[in-house]
Design an enzyme around this catalytic site. Structure first.
Site, short mmCIF file in Angstrom:
data_model
loop_
_atom_site.label_atom_id
_atom_site.label_comp_id
_atom_site.label_asym_id
_atom_site.label_seq_id
_atom_site.Cartn_x
_atom_site.Cartn_y
_atom_site.Cartn_z
N TYR A 1 -15.03 4.85 -4.87
CA TYR A 1 -15.45 6.29 -3.60
C TYR A 1 -16.35 7.11 -4.78
O TYR A 1 -17.46 7.31 -4.67
CB TYR A 1 -14.26 7.10 -3.95
CG TYR A 1 -13.47 6.60 -2.92
CD1 TYR A 1 -13.23 6.81 -1.74
CD2 TYR A 1 -11.60 5.62 -2.96
CE1 TYR A 1 -12.51 6.02 -0.43
CE2 TYR A 1 -11.74 5.38 -1.82
CZ TYR A 1 -11.91 5.41 -1.02
OH TYR A 1 -11.10 4.66 0.18
N GLU B 1 -12.63 -1.01 -0.44
CA GLU B 1 -12.79 0.68 0.18
C GLU B 1 -13.77 0.88 -0.34
O GLU B 1 -13.96 0.97 -1.34
CB GLU B 1 -11.16 1.16 -0.26
CG GLU B 1 -9.69 0.57 0.55
CD GLU B 1 -8.83 2.10 -0.25
OE1 GLU B 1 -9.32 2.91 -0.42
OE2 GLU B 1 -7.95 1.16 0.37
N HIS C 1 0.58 -0.87 -0.29
CA HIS C 1 0.60 -0.17 0.01
C HIS C 1 0.67 1.65 -0.41
O HIS C 1 0.78 1.95 1.03
CB HIS C 1 -0.88 -0.10 1.48
CG HIS C 1 -2.11 0.72 1.30
ND1 HIS C 1 -3.63 0.35 0.99
CD2 HIS C 1 -1.86 2.31 0.80
CE1 HIS C 1 -4.83 1.12 0.98
NE2 HIS C 1 -3.23 2.54 0.33
C1 FCB Z 1 -8.12 5.35 -2.13
C2 FCB Z 1 -6.36 4.85 -0.80
C3 FCB Z 1 -6.76 5.18 0.47
C4 FCB Z 1 -7.11 5.84 1.31
C5 FCB Z 1 -8.31 6.54 -0.21
C6 FCB Z 1 -9.53 7.62 0.99
O1 FCB Z 1 -6.71 5.86 -3.39
O2 FCB Z 1 -6.01 3.26 -1.25
O3 FCB Z 1 -5.15 4.75 0.89
O4 FCB Z 1 -6.09 7.05 0.66
O5 FCB Z 1 -8.43 6.69 -0.99
#
Ligand code: FCB
Length: 458
Positions: free
Chosen positions: A298, A355, A124
């Protein structure tokens, strides 16, 4: 609670939170850890908006036990975290730092004792600085060092960890690290961008094989991609073509090598001058079968034609009337759109949402509570979109909220709060936000009451 709007998730669904080593651990030079490219990048003036760094972050390196307890309190059954390569191999290769491996060993045990299944990400973004000095991801040699690092971690933790992720977001690593320079190592070097991406894919394939060959317990291995639907800013032919080019750059360029062992033809034509050098056999390695695809979702991109932009001739045109968080347009339908598209175009056998989250300016109210309604709304909408995709047959088997804790948001520093748990950076005190309580209810019941979310209902 009425049942009319109760959305039930499949049995055995993984509910978790996600973090990354550099964003939460702190202890940047403790316990034998070596420096990473993020340690170096944060020290360059002007790179991080608030001048901060991950030096201390959430002090998770010392507070891991408390944090494991918080997760148990949230009722989650899974946790996605990353191991820090330079904590385990301070020089990136060669001598192993026993204290580094011990730290993750204890963390894994603490999770398992609480019935929390570890999902371990190997990379990461915190490349050991020593490897960067020797060429970093632009150098083919780094592939072999990564595979050796994967083997070392699998050997130590593979008797207990069964979910493995090789890389987090190759698109962000290459495009922001080497094209825009916003993220470490902060280079603006078009010739390196896709060479870096190619080396990430090849190293992903070899590491997948190494983990399978080493782990004592049968592992599941996957890669995590940052994916966003790309919509044209208007109906014009020009904008539609621009959106297609942009989609090639940010989505298909990172999906196709993993699933098909090649780069998309149209995008390769556009990027002809800066396409990576490959070697015979790379395609077979990149397509080493995986057990799941991790999706970080996101927001979306809205794109217009822009001849001024180098090669891709497209630029962002975010709609003005939309709702926004501190970073992005809030666009929940994009999750369903991306998931159904993945099934149609790539057909992964299993998908995890690795995520999903939102940065909003949370504050502590008069009574000490954090009423982060916008995060609850975002979470509820995204979970409903995910549920819709599942009911249409998309094999999503887990959801990890970004993030467990407020933390160091890369070049945005500490201003962006993404946590289900609030962190007071002065005292390191953790306080569960209302969104954390909401998520706990979903995780415990394996169901979402889609009507829930009004004031005071959790
Ligand atoms: C992603 C990343 C994570 C975090 C989120 C908001 O791109 O993987 O580490 O910063 O965004």
């Amino acid at each position: 609670m009425g049942t009319a709007n109760l959305l039930q998730f499949p049995d055995g669904f993984a509910w978790g939170t996600a973090t990354a080593a550099y964003q939460i651990e702190g202890a940047w030079n403790e316990g034998g850890k070596g420096p990473s490219i993020w340690d170096a990048f944060c020290r360059q003036p002007g790179k991080i908006v608030d001048g901060s760094s991950g030096d201390a972050a959430d002090d998770h390196y010392h507070r891991w036990e408390e944090d494991a307890g918080i997760m148990a309190g949230l009722g989650v059954n899974a946790y996605r975290f990353s191991t820090s390569w330079p904590r385990i191999l301070p020089e990136g290769k060669g001598a192993v730092n026993a204290a580094g491996l011990d730290f993750y060993d204890r963390l894994v045990d603490a999770l398992l004792e609480r019935n929390i299944d570890p999902y371990l990400t190997l990379y990461h973004w915190d490349l050991p600085q020593a490897l960067h000095d020797a060429g970093g991801w632009a150098a083919r040699e780094t592939i072999h060092h990564f595979v050796e690092y994967a083997r070392i971690v699998a050997e130590r933790l593979g008797d207990r960890v069964t979910h493995w992720i090789t890389h987090n977001e190759p698109s962000v690593i290459s495009l922001l690290g080497y094209l825009t320079g916003e993220y470490a190592p902060g280079e603006i070097n078009p010739m390196a961008v896709f060479q870096v991406a190619h080396h990430l894919f090849v190293s992903h394939g070899y590491a997948t094989r190494a983990i399978r060959a080493t782990a004592a317990k049968k592992p599941e291995v996957g890669i995590v991609l940052h994916l966003r639907p790309v919509h044209p800013a208007s109906d014009s032919e020009e904008d539609r073509l621009a959106a297609r080019r942009f989609d090639g750059l940010v989505n298909r360029f990172f999906l196709d090598p993993v699933f098909f062992g090649r780069y998309p033809e149209d995008t390769s034509e556009v990027l002809q001058m800066i396409m990576p050098k490959t070697e015979p056999g790379d395609a077979a390695v990149m397509t080493t079968p995986t057990d799941f695809l991790g999706v970080n979702y996101y927001t979306r991109f809205v794109i217009k034609n822009d001849p001024a932009v180098f090669l891709i001739q497209a630029a962002e045109a975010p709609p003005k009337e939309s709702e926004y968080s501190m970073l992005w347009e809030i666009y929940e339908p994009g999750l369903h759109e991306m998931l159904t598209r993945l099934r149609r175009e790539y057909a992964p056998s299993k998908i995890l949402i690795t995520e999903n989250g939102i940065p909003v300016p949370d504050g502590i109210d008069f009574d000490g509570r954090i009423r982060d309604y916008r995060r609850i709304r975002y979470l509820r909408e995204n979970l409903a979109q995910m549920h819709r995709a599942i009911s249409e047959g998309v094999p999503v088997q887990g959801y990890f909220h970004w993030s467990l804790l407020d933390n160091f948001e890369w070049s945005h520093g500490y201003r962006m709060r993404f946590g289900l748990v609030y962190v007071d950076y002065e005292t390191q005190k953790r306080t569960i936000k209302d969104s954390g309580r909401f998520f706990a209810r979903v995780a415990r019941s394996n169901a979402l009451d889609a009507t829930e979310g009004g004031h005071g209902t959790w």
